[in-house]
Design a protein around this motif. Sequence first.
Motif, PDB file in Angstrom:
ATOM      1  N   TYR A  18       0.830  -1.204   0.000  1.00  0.00           N
ATOM      2  CA  TYR A  18       0.000   0.000   0.000  1.00  0.00           C
ATOM      3  C   TYR A  18       0.865   1.255   0.000  1.00  0.00           C
ATOM      4  CZ  TYR A  18      -3.812  -3.126   1.087  1.00  0.00           C
ATOM      5  OH  TYR A  18      -4.740  -4.138   1.022  1.00  0.00           O
ATOM      6  N   ILE A  22      -0.637   6.542   3.148  1.00  0.00           N
ATOM      7  CA  ILE A  22      -1.852   6.170   3.873  1.00  0.00           C
ATOM      8  C   ILE A  22      -1.674   6.387   5.373  1.00  0.00           C
ATOM      9  CG2 ILE A  22      -3.181   4.129   4.603  1.00  0.00           C
ATOM     10  CD1 ILE A  22      -3.243   3.273   1.688  1.00  0.00           C
ATOM     11  N   ALA A 101      -7.514  -3.935   5.957  1.00  0.00           N
ATOM     12  CA  ALA A 101      -6.981  -3.880   4.605  1.00  0.00           C
ATOM     13  C   ALA A 101      -7.382  -5.137   3.833  1.00  0.00           C
ATOM     14  CB  ALA A 101      -5.461  -3.734   4.638  1.00  0.00           C
ATOM     15  N   LEU A 129      -9.262  -0.029   3.858  1.00  0.00           N
ATOM     16  CA  LEU A 129      -8.539   0.186   2.611  1.00  0.00           C
ATOM     17  C   LEU A 129      -8.482  -1.092   1.795  1.00  0.00           C
ATOM     18  CD1 LEU A 129      -4.757   0.080   3.425  1.00  0.00           C
ATOM     19  CD2 LEU A 129      -6.389   0.430   5.276  1.00  0.00           C
ATOM     20  N   ASP A 161     -15.065   0.597  -5.039  1.00  0.00           N
ATOM     21  CA  ASP A 161     -15.178   1.311  -3.758  1.00  0.00           C
ATOM     22  C   ASP A 161     -16.466   0.961  -3.008  1.00  0.00           C
ATOM     23  OD1 ASP A 161     -12.835   2.479  -4.599  1.00  0.00           O
ATOM     24  OD2 ASP A 161     -13.744   4.386  -5.133  1.00  0.00           O
ATOM     25  N   HIS A 164     -16.864   1.841   0.716  1.00  0.00           N
ATOM     26  CA  HIS A 164     -17.202   3.229   1.062  1.00  0.00           C
ATOM     27  C   HIS A 164     -18.715   3.383   1.193  1.00  0.00           C
ATOM     28  CE1 HIS A 164     -18.197   7.452  -0.295  1.00  0.00           C
ATOM     29  NE2 HIS A 164     -17.499   7.655   0.811  1.00  0.00           N
ATOM     30  N   LYS A 178     -13.306   9.551   1.593  1.00  0.00           N
ATOM     31  CA  LYS A 178     -12.646   8.586   0.717  1.00  0.00           C
ATOM     32  C   LYS A 178     -11.454   9.241   0.030  1.00  0.00           C
ATOM     33  CE  LYS A 178     -14.589   7.592  -3.268  1.00  0.00           C
ATOM     34  NZ  LYS A 178     -15.510   7.024  -4.286  1.00  0.00           N
ATOM     35  N   THR A 234      -6.092   2.034  -5.240  1.00  0.00           N
ATOM     36  CA  THR A 234      -6.132   1.791  -3.796  1.00  0.00           C
ATOM     37  C   THR A 234      -7.049   2.827  -3.170  1.00  0.00           C
ATOM     38  OG1 THR A 234      -3.872   0.958  -3.825  1.00  0.00           O
ATOM     39  CG2 THR A 234      -4.798   1.545  -1.692  1.00  0.00           C
ATOM     40  N   THR A 235      -8.066   2.373  -2.483  1.00  0.00           N
ATOM     41  CA  THR A 235      -9.032   3.265  -1.845  1.00  0.00           C
ATOM     42  C   THR A 235      -8.904   3.188  -0.330  1.00  0.00           C
ATOM     43  OG1 THR A 235     -10.601   3.044  -3.680  1.00  0.00           O
ATOM     44  CG2 THR A 235     -11.477   3.838  -1.585  1.00  0.00           C
ATOM     45  N   LEU A 236      -8.868   4.336   0.306  1.00  0.00           N
ATOM     46  CA  LEU A 236      -8.867   4.444   1.764  1.00  0.00           C
ATOM     47  C   LEU A 236     -10.135   5.155   2.191  1.00  0.00           C
ATOM     48  CD1 LEU A 236      -7.491   4.475   4.623  1.00  0.00           C
ATOM     49  CD2 LEU A 236      -6.442   6.658   3.940  1.00  0.00           C
TER      50      LEU A 236
END
Length: 242
Positions: A18, A22, A101, A129, A161, A164, A178, A234-236
Amino acid sequence: MDVFGSVADLYETARPGYPSEIAEEIVAYHGSAPASVVEIGAGTGKGTDVLARIGAPLTCIEPDPRMAALLATRHSDVRIHVSTFEQWSPPPGGADVLACAMAWHWLDPATRNAHARQALAPGGTLAVLGHRYDYADPGQRAAIRSALHALDATARERPTDWFHQDIVDHGQFVNVRKEVFRRDLPLDRQRYLDLVRTFGPYLSRSPEQQQAGLTVLGRLVDDFGGTVVLDLRTTLVLGHRP
């Protein structure tokens, strides 16, 4: 979530890590340096690598003992609980940061948001994530998806996503935000097939189906000139416990 234990070593070498940013995003969102971080479904430590950069005492929850054993060799300074998130007991007062994750989908959809909220201290931060694997070249994307569909027309991908929306819809957290990171990831034939061999849908198939899939994908990569370029998204997702 113990489907990956049989390929723990391959998971560690084949799965991408990652972005280091982050850790900074989590601390900035939390508003201060957290006193504790707990990671759900830590696996071999791909998420742990970046969470350790926060600098807080880190507890990892991993139900598969084979994955947990490899995690322990890579992160000897973290506390590891070999159990599911549902079986784990949060510390008194809750954790400052609860992270997950690439494992949110393994938790019970009906209870994961409420359980995560209960595991956090008041004002604590949830950080979920995950990667989304796509293809930088539209031609490669179309050819690979067509081949996989021919092998299994019932396979479905989750929406981009999706976690989210899941967190927003359940309403357990406030100020949900996001962040998206993207990079191209070129892989040669062997590295690409190794990555595929760590995916849950691949591991859930029969040995015959697995081999058929690898054969078809290997031929496609050869047709592409020996390289596949992934569009790695990569989505957080961050949220506060009120």
